[in-house]
Design a protein around this motif. Structure first.
Motif, PDB file in Angstrom:
ATOM      1  N   VAL A  20     -10.056 -12.146  21.293  1.00  0.00           N
ATOM      2  CA  VAL A  20      -9.167 -13.312  21.292  1.00  0.00           C
ATOM      3  C   VAL A  20      -7.702 -12.885  21.316  1.00  0.00           C
ATOM      4  O   VAL A  20      -6.867 -13.514  21.969  1.00  0.00           O
ATOM      5  N   SER A  21      -7.384 -11.804  20.610  1.00  0.00           N
ATOM      6  CA  SER A  21      -5.992 -11.344  20.555  1.00  0.00           C
ATOM      7  C   SER A  21      -5.582 -10.533  21.782  1.00  0.00           C
ATOM      8  O   SER A  21      -4.397 -10.247  21.959  1.00  0.00           O
ATOM      9  N   LEU A  66      -9.965 -14.433  26.585  1.00  0.00           N
ATOM     10  CA  LEU A  66     -11.119 -15.331  26.421  1.00  0.00           C
ATOM     11  C   LEU A  66     -10.874 -16.731  26.962  1.00  0.00           C
ATOM     12  O   LEU A  66     -11.603 -17.654  26.607  1.00  0.00           O
ATOM     13  N   VAL A  67      -9.839 -16.935  27.790  1.00  0.00           N
ATOM     14  CA  VAL A  67      -9.717 -18.237  28.426  1.00  0.00           C
ATOM     15  C   VAL A  67     -10.866 -18.405  29.412  1.00  0.00           C
ATOM     16  O   VAL A  67     -11.358 -17.408  29.969  1.00  0.00           O
ATOM     17  N   PHE A  98     -11.917 -20.524  27.041  1.00  0.00           N
ATOM     18  CA  PHE A  98     -12.493 -20.954  25.768  1.00  0.00           C
ATOM     19  C   PHE A  98     -11.527 -20.729  24.603  1.00  0.00           C
ATOM     20  O   PHE A  98     -11.505 -21.525  23.664  1.00  0.00           O
ATOM     21  N   GLY A  99     -10.795 -19.668  24.607  1.00  0.00           N
ATOM     22  CA  GLY A  99      -9.840 -19.419  23.532  1.00  0.00           C
ATOM     23  C   GLY A  99      -8.587 -18.775  24.082  1.00  0.00           C
ATOM     24  O   GLY A  99      -8.556 -17.559  24.277  1.00  0.00           O
ATOM     25  N   PRO A 100      -7.553 -19.547  24.391  1.00  0.00           N
ATOM     26  CA  PRO A 100      -7.431 -21.002  24.229  1.00  0.00           C
ATOM     27  C   PRO A 100      -8.144 -21.779  25.340  1.00  0.00           C
ATOM     28  O   PRO A 100      -8.368 -21.266  26.422  1.00  0.00           O
ATOM     29  N   LYS A 101      -8.435 -23.030  25.025  1.00  0.00           N
ATOM     30  CA  LYS A 101      -9.125 -23.895  25.976  1.00  0.00           C
ATOM     31  C   LYS A 101      -8.149 -24.363  27.043  1.00  0.00           C
ATOM     32  O   LYS A 101      -7.032 -24.781  26.748  1.00  0.00           O
TER      33      LYS A 101
END
Length: 598
Positions: free
Chosen positions: A530-531, A540-541, A543-546
């Motif tokens: 994520v970082s 992780l797009v 999904f994180g961030p959406k």
């Protein structure tokens, strides 16, 4: 007879061989191995050094090497003088240019540099000239037919004015070669010659002509070896940069497709090209990639794998942040989405950036088949990746900590199979995983068709022998085999490498804390992903961030006619890739039906 006596004496009597002097490599001066001199001694050495130094014609200093030959200051002066020679301008005197090129290319020590001197015959006089090129990197027929023959045999015009007319006449009327350039700096000329070109120097002209006459041996366009597909293009990149750019342009016939050239490596001067579509790619992304390429300070780069490590965001993240592909169709698709591609001369792998985690799991074939088939392939791929990453760790966690999750009959059969095994289950699975990795690595390194045969036979024989010797249990052989098969389902070989490393980590934490350890490991790895970012894009797009407009082709893809927009996390200039109603025949049909009903 005397000769025979000498031979008999050598056989009967032993003579101790003479001791040969050992070769000792002289140490170079450095901060670590150089003794510290006093300030007075340093000042005295500087005075002696300045006294030894003298000037050469043209302002180039020649170093008179004395007892202090390995001095760092002398090396700096020598390098400075060499750079001055390269940056100096072309002289109007042919003899000076010839001497300079011989000095810069270390002739006659350099055996593959060819210098051909000749005369350009004009009506009123003969003008001296010479051509320089590398043997083996150029096409001799092009040099002979398009450069030497016109200059030596077809020049017959009366020149009335000064040197500029000779240069214009040579460039516009004598030389029929289609890629001729003019340079006044030795450095620019050497860059062209080093990359398979030739340089032509003419007496009385303060510049040189360079021609693109590349002719080295290279591999033809073949099928890609690492990204095979059943349905789709079967062309792969080669080691020649212009062949690779042409393969991309053959698919994208767009005048806005930009190919920006760079040279990386202070000694190798490796040509690289950055490709993007000007009216789609985000300008900040293009500037960031160009900045990273220009800022590299390295002597030599041999492959795009080294370049990837220099420009990636994080060197310690297990997952790759740049896609390396040898498929031109995949690069073309990425460029139309707003990404940037970097092509390096000498490597058949092209780098695509930025990427996300879901890009690593996609295969080029997903878009070439109907979307139900493509989604089935992706689900199988996700399942295989999950098995390759977690199956050994889950097996250790269940057998050591959570036996209640196993059916009773299966638990009894597992324990019966492990009854004679002297090792704990974690040692048992580590032995088999390391053996499997050794077999896989050996199968890759062995040349020819022996590699796959060795992998199959080695795995069968080792597995059978290990079970017969009660070193491992039969259930563990199944676990390791299924794990290995699942690792081959990853479409990106760099992603498969990362899972091979993480698999051992999950085995260890599964043996230490069971499901709690595996859950903690997944949480830490998820937070790490994520970082992470790839050229400013979160890893992780969507999904994180959406993000919006990205779920038509993320975990599962929608039909091709529903993929109307480009991924918005790339912030492209034009976010729409097709019309709202891309299948015009359905639009026309619906209008016709409405008219019939009316």
């Amino acid at each position: 007879m005397e000769g025979y006596k000498k031979i008999i004496k050598k056989l009967l009597f032993f003579n101790e061989p003479k001791k040969m002097e050992r070769f000792v490599l002289k140490e170079t001066s450095s901060k670590e191995n150089r003794t510290e001199d006093s300030a007075e001694n340093n000042a005295e050495k500087d005075k002696q050094y300045r006294a030894r130094r003298r000037k050469e014609p043209g302002g180039i200093r020649k170093i008179d090497r004395g007892t202090d030959e390995s001095s760092k200051k002398e090396k700096e002066i020598q390098k400075e003088d060499e750079n001055k020679r390269k940056d100096s301008e072309v002289s109007v005197y042919l003899s000076h240019n010839l001497t300079s090129m011989k000095r810069l290319y270390n002739i006659p020590m350099n055996g593959d540099v060819v210098i051909r001197e000749f005369d350009i015959i004009l009506k009123d006089r003969a003008v001296g000239a010479f051509i320089i090129f590398f043997d083996g990197m150029t096409d001799r027929k092009v040099i002979n037919n398009n450069i030497l023959q016109p200059l030596m045999m077809l020049s017959s015009l009366e020149i009335k004015k000064a040197e500029e007319d000779i240069a214009e006449y040579i460039k516009k009327q004598i030389l029929p070669h289609n890629q001729m350039k003019e340079f006044t700096s030795y450095r620019k000329i050497m860059d062209e010659v080093n990359f398979g070109g030739c340089a032509i120097f003419v007496d009385g002209i303060a510049k040189a002509f360079t021609g693109d006459v590349k002719g080295w041996e290279h591999r033809g366009v073949e099928r890609p070896n690492t990204e095979l597909v059943i349905r789709g293009p079967q062309e792969g990149f080669t080691e020649t940069i212009r062949t690779n750019t042409a393969l991309i342009r053959k698919r994208l016939k767009d005048e806005d497709l930009i190919c920006q050239n760079f040279e990386i490596g202070e000694r190798s001067n490796t040509p690289c090209s950055m490709m993007y579509i000007k009216d789609i790619a985000n300008e900040s992304l293009v500037e960031e990639v160009a900045k990273r390429l220009k800022s590299l300070k390295v002597d030599y780069l041999s492959d795009s794998g080294e370049l990837e490590q220099f420009i990636e965001d994080s060197s310690f993240l297990p997952a790759p942040q740049i896609i390396a592909t040898e498929r031109p169709d995949r690069v073309a698709t990425a460029l139309t989405e707003g990404r940037v591609a970097v092509i390096m001369h000498g490597s058949p792998f092209v780098l695509i950036m930025p990427i996300t985690a879901e890009d690593m799991v996609k295969s080029p074939e997903d878009n070439y088949v109907r979307f139900p088939y493509g989604n089935l392939f992706r689900l199988i791929r996700y399942f295989g990746i999950a098995l390759s990453l977690l199956l050994p760790g889950l097996y250790i966690a269940i057998t050591n900590y959570h036996q209640e999750m196993i059916p009773t009959d299966l638990l009894f059969s597992i324990e019966a199979a492990r009854e004679m095994v002297p090792f704990p289950s974690v040692i048992e699975i580590l032995i088999m995983e390391i053996a499997f990795e050794l077999i896989r690595e050996a199968g890759i390194r062995i040349p020819g068709p022996i590699g796959p045969t060795l992998g199959i036979i080695g795995a069968l024989i080792l597995g059978q022998a290990a079970v017969a010797a009660n070193i491992v249990s039969p259930v563990l052989i199944i676990i390791v085999a299924v794990t290995g098969i699942g690792s081959f389902a990853a479409p990106n070989f760099s992603l498969a490498f990362s899972f091979r490393i993480l698999r051992f980590a999950f085995i260890i934490i599964g043996a230490m804390a069971g499901f709690l350890g595996i859950t903690t490991g997944l949480f830490i790895y998820g937070m790490w992903l994520v970082s992470a970012k790839s050229f400013g894009v979160p890893f992780l797009v969507p999904f994180g961030p959406k993000t919006a407009n990205a779920f038509t082709d993320s975990i599962l893809r929608a039909p091709i006619w529903k993929q109307e927009r480009r991924p918005d996390y790339l912030n492209p200039k034009d976010d729409r890739r097709q019309a709202p109603i891309s299948r015009g025949w359905m639009d026309n049909g619906s209008k016709g039906e409405d008219e019939d009903e009316q």
